[in-house]
Design a protein around this motif. Structure first.
Motif, PDB file in Angstrom:
ATOM      1  N   TYR A   1      -4.640  -9.487  -3.569  1.00  0.00           N
ATOM      2  CA  TYR A   1      -3.413  -9.365  -4.364  1.00  0.00           C
ATOM      3  C   TYR A   1      -2.239 -10.097  -3.714  1.00  0.00           C
ATOM      4  CZ  TYR A   1      -5.552  -5.862  -7.445  1.00  0.00           C
ATOM      5  OH  TYR A   1      -6.339  -5.222  -8.352  1.00  0.00           O
TER       6      TYR A   1
ATOM      7  N   ASP B   1       0.011  -0.912  -4.791  1.00  0.00           N
ATOM      8  CA  ASP B   1      -0.794  -1.961  -5.420  1.00  0.00           C
ATOM      9  C   ASP B   1      -2.291  -1.824  -5.189  1.00  0.00           C
ATOM     10  OD1 ASP B   1       1.508  -3.240  -6.409  1.00  0.00           O
ATOM     11  OD2 ASP B   1       1.830  -4.236  -4.488  1.00  0.00           O
ATOM     12  N   GLY B   2      -2.688  -0.933  -4.294  1.00  0.00           N
ATOM     13  CA  GLY B   2      -4.116  -0.749  -4.032  1.00  0.00           C
ATOM     14  C   GLY B   2      -4.349  -0.031  -2.720  1.00  0.00           C
ATOM     15  N   ASP B   3      -5.561   0.506  -2.563  1.00  0.00           N
ATOM     16  CA  ASP B   3      -5.902   1.227  -1.336  1.00  0.00           C
ATOM     17  C   ASP B   3      -7.178   0.688  -0.689  1.00  0.00           C
ATOM     18  OD1 ASP B   3      -7.777   2.022  -3.162  1.00  0.00           O
ATOM     19  OD2 ASP B   3      -7.312   4.169  -3.051  1.00  0.00           O
ATOM     20  N   ASN B   4      -7.503  -0.559  -1.048  1.00  0.00           N
ATOM     21  CA  ASN B   4      -8.688  -1.209  -0.509  1.00  0.00           C
ATOM     22  C   ASN B   4      -8.249  -2.485   0.220  1.00  0.00           C
ATOM     23  OD1 ASN B   4     -10.749  -3.584  -1.059  1.00  0.00           O
ATOM     24  ND2 ASN B   4     -11.960  -1.706  -0.910  1.00  0.00           N
TER      25      ASN B   4
ATOM     26  N   LEU C   1      -8.944  -5.861  -1.432  1.00  0.00           N
ATOM     27  CA  LEU C   1      -8.147  -5.957  -2.650  1.00  0.00           C
ATOM     28  C   LEU C   1      -6.688  -6.284  -2.320  1.00  0.00           C
ATOM     29  CD1 LEU C   1      -8.901  -5.632  -5.627  1.00  0.00           C
ATOM     30  CD2 LEU C   1      -7.974  -3.306  -5.526  1.00  0.00           C
TER      31      LEU C   1
ATOM     32  N   TYR D   1       0.871  -1.178   0.000  1.00  0.00           N
ATOM     33  CA  TYR D   1       0.000   0.000   0.000  1.00  0.00           C
ATOM     34  C   TYR D   1       0.906   1.226   0.000  1.00  0.00           C
ATOM     35  CZ  TYR D   1      -2.728   3.883   1.793  1.00  0.00           C
ATOM     36  OH  TYR D   1      -3.313   5.126   1.949  1.00  0.00           O
TER      37      TYR D   1
ATOM     38  N   ASN E   1       0.790  -5.891 -11.603  1.00  0.00           N
ATOM     39  CA  ASN E   1      -0.468  -5.981 -12.344  1.00  0.00           C
ATOM     40  C   ASN E   1      -0.398  -6.937 -13.524  1.00  0.00           C
ATOM     41  OD1 ASN E   1      -2.423  -4.339 -11.020  1.00  0.00           O
ATOM     42  ND2 ASN E   1      -1.241  -2.533 -11.586  1.00  0.00           N
TER      43      ASN E   1
END
Length: 580
Positions: free
Chosen positions: A285, A275-278, A281, A272, A306
């Protein structure tokens, strides 16, 4: 008659009373009659385990403080509460903690109700100690894994949400690490679920001890663990943590070591906010990266990106399509000639193709590895064997004679208990002569569980079916072991043939295989022959049979039939660059 009815009614009342008594005696509820001086004059219904006293010991005694010694509510306060009853409704309720005759702490709800004009009170006492304990236990297991004692997925999500808010506010990055224990399925199958659980418990402890106090550790499910690494400065930090984690897990369980098994882990990591902020998710991942690490082999790791994720999504989509392909019989089978030194077709190998309605005709490299992992290869293999037998019978009936067809058996299919019975069933139902079949099994596929392997191969051999070992030279077998197998042919792996002209070591290995195979009475096939130089060199080294694009690409049955109508089934005298 009247007397009889009265007796019957009395009997029913007695039964009801006993049932009523039994219900309350196991309910944690006591009902007592209390005099105005707070002595117990009668216990109409009581759970004798409530206070540790029998009914006889309680009656005639002061319940406060002789029987119930309040911890949180003092004796004088109890007296005041009872003496201050509201005369209008005469009801008093309160909670208190007491230590009973056995020294156990109990949580009680007391309800006192005055009986008008009598000076008596009815006390209803509920012990909700067990309820409180169960509630605490439920709350604990709601947030913890009941096997390892680590936090569970629910707690992971809660903690991750807090971490996301902190990281966004203070502008730092953190990592999610998914740890998957290698060969856990093998451990459970070979050593039992009890051993598997003990290993997971120990692995959970070791993972917890590996990380900083501020890092969060949870069991995701099965053999998957998650670690949230707060405030990561760089990828170097992540690599060091991965190495430390794998060292910690390796050799986890003493019981496993005694049985010759060591634990290893495949690790996937995502970051974080890169690769994502959820939260969900990021968990997904990290798990994706872990599965990609497993594809590299045991004790590997993979940082998420990705492109890898897209590749995995493509593979997952392809896997779903393969399930449908098996259901719809979308597989077709091509045939590639195997020739002798004169170019005479001796027999043919059967090779699977997937006629996908979406992707068109796909070769085995596109789907075999996936089907071996999910087990679909077993259904494809039996379907291919049946189709091969039917095709051979058709050619024989049409006087298109061919010595035999070689069918591949995957290691997954060979390991099935049903292998031999299924082969017998297919032979019986298609009517094929077993001597027209040869089964090709990879070297690695027959080297585990040697005793069972020999038994299966012997049964197949006794049926009249020939056996060859495919991709020979890439596994870990030795000729001394092969001598015990009822094998007729070895196929030298293509990787040796590819560079045999330029690499002297490959040529030496091929020479050794051919010489030793002949000493043991085996035939040798050189596969993957693509040039005249390779063909001539293999002949010089003593190879018996040959297969590859230099002679012919695999072709469908219609094109093979054209070849079989030629005199002596001999390939055209040219460089054979086209499909037959």
């Amino acid at each position: 008659m009247i007397i009889e009815n009265e007796l019957k009614k009395a009997e029913n009342d007695l039964v009801k009373g006993i049932l009523f008594q039994n219900f309350f005696s196991n309910s944690g509820i006591a009902i007592l009659i209390m005099e105005s001086d707070m002595t117990i004059s009668n216990i109409s219904i009581i759970d004798t385990n409530l206070f540790g006293y029998s009914k006889e010991e309680i009656e005639g005694k002061m319940v406060w403080p002789y029987i119930i010694f309040p911890v949180t509510v003092g004796y004088l306060e109890i007296m005041r509460l009872h003496s201050d009853h509201n005369p209008e409704n005469g009801i008093l309720e309160y909670e208190c903690k007491i230590t009973d005759n056995r020294g156990c702490l109990n949580h009680l709800i007391v309800r006192s109700e005055l009986i008008k004009n009598t000076g008596l009170s009815i006390l209803t006492i509920l012990n909700f100690t067990t309820l409180r304990e169960n509630k605490k236990r439920i709350e604990y297991y709601d947030l913890h894994d009941n096997l390892t004692g680590l936090f569970n997925r629910k707690m992971l999500r809660l903690f991750l949400q807090i971490e996301l808010e902190k990281a966004e506010r203070h502008k730092y990055q953190f990592a999610i690490m998914c740890i998957g224990i290698d060969r856990m399925k093998e451990i459970n199958e070979h050593h039992g679920l009890k051993t598997g659980d003990r290993c997971l418990i120990e692995i959970g402890k070791r993972i917890s001890r590996t990380f900083r106090q501020g890092d969060f550790t949870a069991r995701l499910y099965g053999d998957k663990f998650i670690v949230l690494l707060s405030d990561i400065k760089s990828f170097t930090d992540v690599n060091l943590i991965i190495e430390k984690t794998q060292q910690s897990i390796s050799g986890t369980c003493i019981e496993m070591e005694e049985k010759g098994l060591l634990a290893t882990a495949s690790i996937g990591v995502c970051l974080y906010p890169e690769d994502g902020d959820n939260g969900d998710l990021l968990i997904k991942y990290s798990e994706t990266a872990m599965y990609l690490a497993k594809e590299k082999g045991i004790n590997s790791y993979q940082l998420f990106n990705n492109q890898l994720h897209k590749n995995l999504q493509k593979k997952t989509k392809l896997e779903k399509e393969l399930y449908q392909a098996v259901k719809n019989n979308e597989f077709v089978f091509y045939f590639q000639p195997i020739v002798d030194r004169k170019g005479q077709v001796v027999f043919m190998e059967v090779l699977a193709r997937w006629q996908s309605p979406v992707h068109g005709l796909l070769g085995p490299s596109e789907f075999i590895s996936i089907t071996e992992k999910n087990g679909l290869i077993v259904d494809i293999g039996y379907y291919g064997l049946r189709t091969t037998c039917e095709q051979m019978m058709k050619w024989q009936m049409n006087s298109l004679f061919l010595n035999k067809l070689a069918v591949n058996i995957s290691p997954v299919q060979f390991a099935q208990k049903s292998l031999v019975p299924e082969i017998k069933k297919i032979i019986r139902e298609t009517g094929i002569n077993p001597c027209w079949l040869e089964l090709e099994i990879t070297e690695s596929g027959i080297m585990s569980n040697e005793e069972e392997t020999i038994s299966k191969l012997q049964e197949i051999h006794e049926m009249g079916i020939s056996i060859s070992i495919d991709d020979f030279g890439t596994g870990y077998s030795s000729m001394s072991r092969l001598k015990d197998f009822p094998v007729r042919t070895l196929k030298i792996d293509k990787s040796f043939v590819d560079d045999m002209i330029s690499n002297e070591k490959s040529s030496t290995i091929i020479t050794s295989i051919i010489n030793l195979a002949h000493d043991l009475g085996f035939n040798v096939i050189g596969e993957g022959v693509e040039t005249v130089e390779q063909f001539e060199t293999l002949i010089f080294l003593g190879c018996d049979f040959f297969q590859g694009y230099y002679f012919s690409k695999p072709g469908p049955s219609e094109e093979i039939e054209k070849l079989l109508t030629r005199k002596k089934s001999k390939l055209p005298d040219k460089k054979f660059k086209t499909v037959i």
